[in-house]
Scaffold this active site. Structure first.
Site, PDB file in Angstrom:
ATOM      1  NE  ARG A 184      37.914  81.280 111.913  1.00 18.34           N
ATOM      2  CZ  ARG A 184      37.056  80.280 112.105  1.00 18.34           C
ATOM      3  NH1 ARG A 184      36.332  79.829 111.097  1.00 18.34           N
ATOM      4  NH2 ARG A 184      36.919  79.720 113.291  1.00 18.34           N
TER       5      ARG A 184
ATOM      6  CB  VAL B 190      33.278  84.845 124.640  1.00 14.56           C
ATOM      7  CG1 VAL B 190      33.673  85.881 123.608  1.00 14.56           C
ATOM      8  CG2 VAL B 190      32.773  83.567 123.997  1.00 14.56           C
TER       9      VAL B 190
ATOM     10  CG  ASN C 188      29.549  86.814 115.343  1.00 11.62           C
ATOM     11  OD1 ASN C 188      28.656  86.430 114.588  1.00 11.62           O
ATOM     12  ND2 ASN C 188      30.812  86.415 115.195  1.00 11.62           N
TER      13      ASN C 188
ATOM     14  CB  SER D 213      21.153  80.027 115.419  1.00 13.91           C
ATOM     15  OG  SER D 213      20.936  79.016 114.448  1.00 13.91           O
TER      16      SER D 213
ATOM     17  CE1 TYR E  91      25.417  77.130 117.112  1.00 17.34           C
ATOM     18  CE2 TYR E  91      23.391  76.437 116.038  1.00 17.34           C
ATOM     19  CZ  TYR E  91      24.436  77.332 116.163  1.00 17.34           C
ATOM     20  OH  TYR E  91      24.494  78.443 115.340  1.00 17.34           O
TER      21      TYR E  91
ATOM     22  CE  LYS F  57      24.181  80.373 118.421  1.00 20.50           C
ATOM     23  NZ  LYS F  57      24.885  81.662 118.439  1.00 20.50           N
TER      24      LYS F  57
HETATM   25  N1  NAP Z   1      26.916  80.194 109.698  1.00 17.77           N
HETATM   26  C1  NAP Z   1      25.628  79.991 109.926  1.00 17.77           C
HETATM   27  O1  NAP Z   1      24.892  79.419 109.106  1.00 17.77           O
HETATM   28  C2  NAP Z   1      24.985  80.513 111.177  1.00 17.77           C
HETATM   29  C3  NAP Z   1      23.597  80.466 111.271  1.00 17.77           C
HETATM   30  C4  NAP Z   1      22.975  80.959 112.410  1.00 17.77           C
HETATM   31  C5  NAP Z   1      23.732  81.478 113.438  1.00 17.77           C
HETATM   32  N2  NAP Z   1      25.087  81.501 113.324  1.00 17.77           N
HETATM   33  C6  NAP Z   1      25.829  82.064 114.449  1.00 17.77           C
HETATM   34  O2  NAP Z   1      26.610  83.138 113.981  1.00 17.77           O
HETATM   35  C7  NAP Z   1      27.810  83.241 114.761  1.00 17.77           C
HETATM   36  C8  NAP Z   1      29.017  83.250 113.843  1.00 17.77           C
HETATM   37  O3  NAP Z   1      28.983  82.050 113.072  1.00 17.77           O
HETATM   38  P1  NAP Z   1      29.980  81.813 111.839  1.00 17.77           P
HETATM   39  O4  NAP Z   1      29.294  80.874 110.937  1.00 17.77           O
HETATM   40  O5  NAP Z   1      30.473  83.105 111.323  1.00 17.77           O
HETATM   41  O6  NAP Z   1      31.158  81.037 112.600  1.00 17.77           O
HETATM   42  P2  NAP Z   1      32.658  80.726 112.134  1.00 17.77           P
HETATM   43  O7  NAP Z   1      32.839  81.035 110.702  1.00 17.77           O
HETATM   44  O8  NAP Z   1      32.944  79.351 112.631  1.00 17.77           O
HETATM   45  O9  NAP Z   1      33.514  81.795 113.007  1.00 17.77           O
HETATM   46  C9  NAP Z   1      33.484  81.699 114.390  1.00 17.77           C
HETATM   47  C10 NAP Z   1      34.174  82.890 114.991  1.00 17.77           C
HETATM   48  O10 NAP Z   1      34.031  82.811 116.427  1.00 17.77           O
HETATM   49  C11 NAP Z   1      35.311  82.812 117.022  1.00 17.77           C
HETATM   50  N3  NAP Z   1      35.275  82.026 118.245  1.00 17.77           N
HETATM   51  C12 NAP Z   1      35.033  80.707 118.393  1.00 17.77           C
HETATM   52  N4  NAP Z   1      35.072  80.350 119.685  1.00 17.77           N
HETATM   53  C13 NAP Z   1      35.345  81.487 120.376  1.00 17.77           C
HETATM   54  C14 NAP Z   1      35.531  81.785 121.745  1.00 17.77           C
HETATM   55  N5  NAP Z   1      35.423  80.831 122.692  1.00 17.77           N
HETATM   56  N6  NAP Z   1      35.815  83.062 122.095  1.00 17.77           N
HETATM   57  C15 NAP Z   1      35.927  84.037 121.163  1.00 17.77           C
HETATM   58  N7  NAP Z   1      35.767  83.809 119.853  1.00 17.77           N
HETATM   59  C16 NAP Z   1      35.473  82.547 119.462  1.00 17.77           C
HETATM   60  C17 NAP Z   1      36.258  82.287 115.968  1.00 17.77           C
HETATM   61  O11 NAP Z   1      37.585  82.704 116.249  1.00 17.77           O
HETATM   62  P3  NAP Z   1      38.887  81.731 115.910  1.00 17.77           P
HETATM   63  O12 NAP Z   1      38.872  81.505 114.437  1.00 17.77           O
HETATM   64  O13 NAP Z   1      40.060  82.524 116.386  1.00 17.77           O
HETATM   65  O14 NAP Z   1      38.680  80.467 116.686  1.00 17.77           O
HETATM   66  C18 NAP Z   1      35.662  82.933 114.720  1.00 17.77           C
HETATM   67  O15 NAP Z   1      36.060  84.287 114.644  1.00 17.77           O
HETATM   68  C19 NAP Z   1      27.769  82.069 115.745  1.00 17.77           C
HETATM   69  O16 NAP Z   1      27.247  82.493 116.980  1.00 17.77           O
HETATM   70  C20 NAP Z   1      26.815  81.095 115.088  1.00 17.77           C
HETATM   71  O17 NAP Z   1      26.187  80.250 116.012  1.00 17.77           O
HETATM   72  C21 NAP Z   1      25.735  81.026 112.234  1.00 17.77           C
END
Ligand code: NAP
Length: 258
Positions: free
Chosen positions: A14, A63, A89, A149, A162, A166
């Site tokens: 996702r 993970v 990721n 992040s 969080y 990070k």
């Molecule tokens: N969105 C933002 O604004 C933002 C900004 C800065 C950094 N980030 C970082 O970018 C990364 C991705 O964020 P996102 O917004 O794309 O998140 P997201 O839409 O919530 O998707 C999270 C993904 O991680 C998987 N996941 C969660 N827990 C896991 C685990 N224990 N083991 C393996 N997979 C796991 C989920 O799988 P399931 O659906 O199967 O649970 C999903 O595929 C994260 O590290 C986040 O901190 C995001």
């Protein structure tokens, strides 16, 4: 004919991870699309890659769990015969987003397991595998890319765990970069700003307003594709004399202004 390069993307089902999987597949990588709880989402990414003529498999695995991390690396080797790229990721936000004075150990444990312990030991496992493959001539070099992040340096009082997880990832990137350079494995940090995904869906209206007011210079939401293109530039070796580098993908949020 040699086997196509292979990548393991944690949380590839996702949001940002999905974008990275699609981009790597476009570049010809065979992709392990990792997920934790939602096979439907991972299967959809695999189907999208297959429909475009690429190769991918969905792989369940937390993970934060050692056996699962090991299984993910073995899956890449079993399916594709090699592992060239690891993208750390997968990440979760603070559970319940509680104020600093109410923050819980339960949230701390799951956030640190997922956002820091998992990437650290998965990097260790993958790096040892990459070194073996490089030494045997199976792969020419390797890359480890950590998705951190802006929360690594911009604090939120309702997400202390969080932010700290990070922040530690920044140091983790430099540690592995230093250790792995002699083995031709580059290690990079990609530091996204606010990106449209399920993670940020609950705060969409807040950021719609803040973006319109100019919280960062490029006045739009980040998209998963913005992060994916940065990952693409790294794996395409457009930074051949760099390692331990931080790439800001944040619309300019990191610029301090007077
Ligand atoms: N969105 C933002 O604004 C933002 C900004 C800065 C950094 N980030 C970082 O970018 C990364 C991705 O964020 P996102 O917004 O794309 O998140 P997201 O839409 O919530 O998707 C999270 C993904 O991680 C998987 N996941 C969660 N827990 C896991 C685990 N224990 N083991 C393996 N997979 C796991 C989920 O799988 P399931 O659906 O199967 O649970 C999903 O595929 C994260 O590290 C986040 O901190 C995001």
């Amino acid at each position: 004919m040699s086997k196509p390069r292979a990548a393991l993307v944690t949380g590839g089902s996702r949001g940002i991870g999905r974008g990275i999987c699609l981009e790597l597949a476009r570049l010809g990588y065979a992709v392990v699309v990792n997920y934790a709880t939602r096979p439907d989402a991972a299967d959809a990414v695999v189907a999208e890659i297959a429909a475009a003529g690429g190769r991918a498999v969905a792989a369940r695995g937390d993970v934060g769990a050692a056996d699962d991390r090991d299984a993910l690396v073995r899956r890449a080797l079993d399916e594709f015969g090699r592992l060239d790229v690891l993208v750390n990721n997968a990440g979760i936000t603070s559970q319940g987003r509680k104020d600093l004075l109410e923050a819980t150990e339960e949230s701390w444990d799951v956030v640190f397991d997922t956002n820091l312990k998992g990437p650290f030991f998965l990097s260790q496992r993958a790096a040892n595998e990459m070194i073996r493959q490089i030494d045997s001539g199976t792969i020419p070099d390797g890359k480890i890319i950590n998705v951190s992040s802006i929360s690594a340096y911009a604090i939120s009082l309702n997400r202390a765990d969080y932010c700290m997880s990070k922040a530690a990832m920044v140091t983790m990137t430099r540690l592995f970069a230093q250790r792995l350079a002699e083995h031709r494995i580059g290690v990079f940090e990609v530091c996204p700003g606010v990106v449209a995904s399920d993670m940020t869906a609950p705060v969409r209206e807040k950021y719609d307003r803040l973006i319109a007011e100019g919280l960062w210079p490029i006045r739009r939401w980040g998209q998963p594709e913005d992060v994916a293109k940065t990952v693409a530039a790294i794996v395409l070796d457009y930074f051949p004399f760099s390692t331990g580098q931080t790439f800001h993908v944040d619309g300019g949020f990191h610029i301090r202004t007077l």
